[in-house]
Design a protein around this motif. Sequence first.
Motif, short mmCIF file in Angstrom:
data_model
loop_
_atom_site.label_atom_id
_atom_site.label_comp_id
_atom_site.label_asym_id
_atom_site.label_seq_id
_atom_site.Cartn_x
_atom_site.Cartn_y
_atom_site.Cartn_z
N GLN A 100 4.50 0.13 -10.21
CA GLN A 100 3.15 0.33 -10.71
C GLN A 100 2.36 1.26 -9.79
N ALA A 101 2.51 1.07 -8.47
CA ALA A 101 1.79 1.91 -7.50
C ALA A 101 2.19 3.37 -7.65
N VAL B 287 -2.67 4.21 -2.63
CA VAL B 287 -2.76 3.27 -3.75
C VAL B 287 -2.71 1.87 -3.16
N LEU B 288 -3.79 1.13 -3.35
CA LEU B 288 -3.85 -0.24 -2.88
C LEU B 288 -3.31 -1.13 -3.99
N ILE C 251 0.86 -1.18 0.00
CA ILE C 251 0.00 0.00 0.00
C ILE C 251 0.90 1.23 0.00
N LEU C 252 0.69 2.10 -0.95
CA LEU C 252 1.47 3.34 -1.04
C LEU C 252 0.64 4.49 -0.49
N MET C 253 1.24 5.29 0.38
CA MET C 253 0.55 6.43 0.98
C MET C 253 1.34 7.70 0.72
N GLU D 181 6.05 10.41 1.51
CA GLU D 181 5.64 9.12 0.94
C GLU D 181 5.96 7.99 1.91
N PHE D 182 4.98 7.10 2.09
CA PHE D 182 5.13 5.96 2.99
C PHE D 182 4.69 4.70 2.26
#
Length: 324
Positions: free
Chosen positions: A287-288, A270-271, A179-181, A228-229
């Motif tokens: 891709q995320a 982004v899941l 998961i991108l945060m 970004e995490f």
Amino acid sequence: MIVDDELYARTRVKVDLHLEQDGFLVDQEASSGQEALKRMCAQRPDILMMDMRMPGMDGVELLKRVKRLYPDLPAIALSGYEDFAYVRSSLKLGAVDYLLKHDLNREVVLEALQKCAEQIRQSYQKEKDSRMYQTQLQIGRIAGQRQAVLQLLRGDSVEPVSLAESLPFLSRGGNIWLILMQLDDMRKLEQANGKIELVMLGPSILSILQEVIQQYAQGVIVEIGSGEFVILASLAGLTSQQSLWSIGRQLVQSLRHNLEKYTNLTACFVLGRIVQRPSDLADCYHQARQEMSLRYLTGRSSLIDVSEGRATETGGLLTLDAVK
């Protein structure tokens, strides 16, 4: 606390010796072991001074119970000339010193109290050193996790032993979710608060959201930089795609809620795809990040879901508000 069934003995220590001049205050007194234990439950003293020979519960039994409840509480035994059996028992139970009641004077009592004070100082220092050691271990563990995650996201190989030590939940493989945060309005945040304040906020974000992750899965969150995490979560053992999808959505909803509640910040998510091997995370992360570049279409605090190919196959962008 002074414990003695004789009022005169308690008064002598409490009043006549003027111990407060040297930083010691008889704050509590009790006439029996039972009364002493009851008072300790309400307020624990720093030092216990007690007579060994008392009716009912004697000093030996009191000391046994006190040491079970408060192992580090320093105690001083008071005894008469004929009470060597009591003295021996008290020392075996961990009394710091024993004093003969017939010879009590200011110098003798102060010497014993100073021994107790030194034991307290050593105990505090030991606790402080232990906390510092644990903090250093925690810092080292977080740094090791971050380094391993960055290696995986770059596509670098990570030794199995190193992976098992830093990210044990990944070493087993199976249903690894990325998961991108990305924090919203980073430029505005930097202008309003400054980069230094944002850097200091990072550990708080990690701590808060790490607790959230643990409620849903084994996993870790690391800071990549510039707001970004990346969250890596293991959902090994789940075979139902519907269950995986549901847990992923719940996790993101909870991450979003707690981030805003405790830091007053919002973020886009982004899941990413579910992969089975840590070596596949680099492609998943790439891709995320590509999908995150489309966040301007969804707005603040949104979710782009590519976990089942929705965004890439249909072009559909789903926001969190749309899936409540």
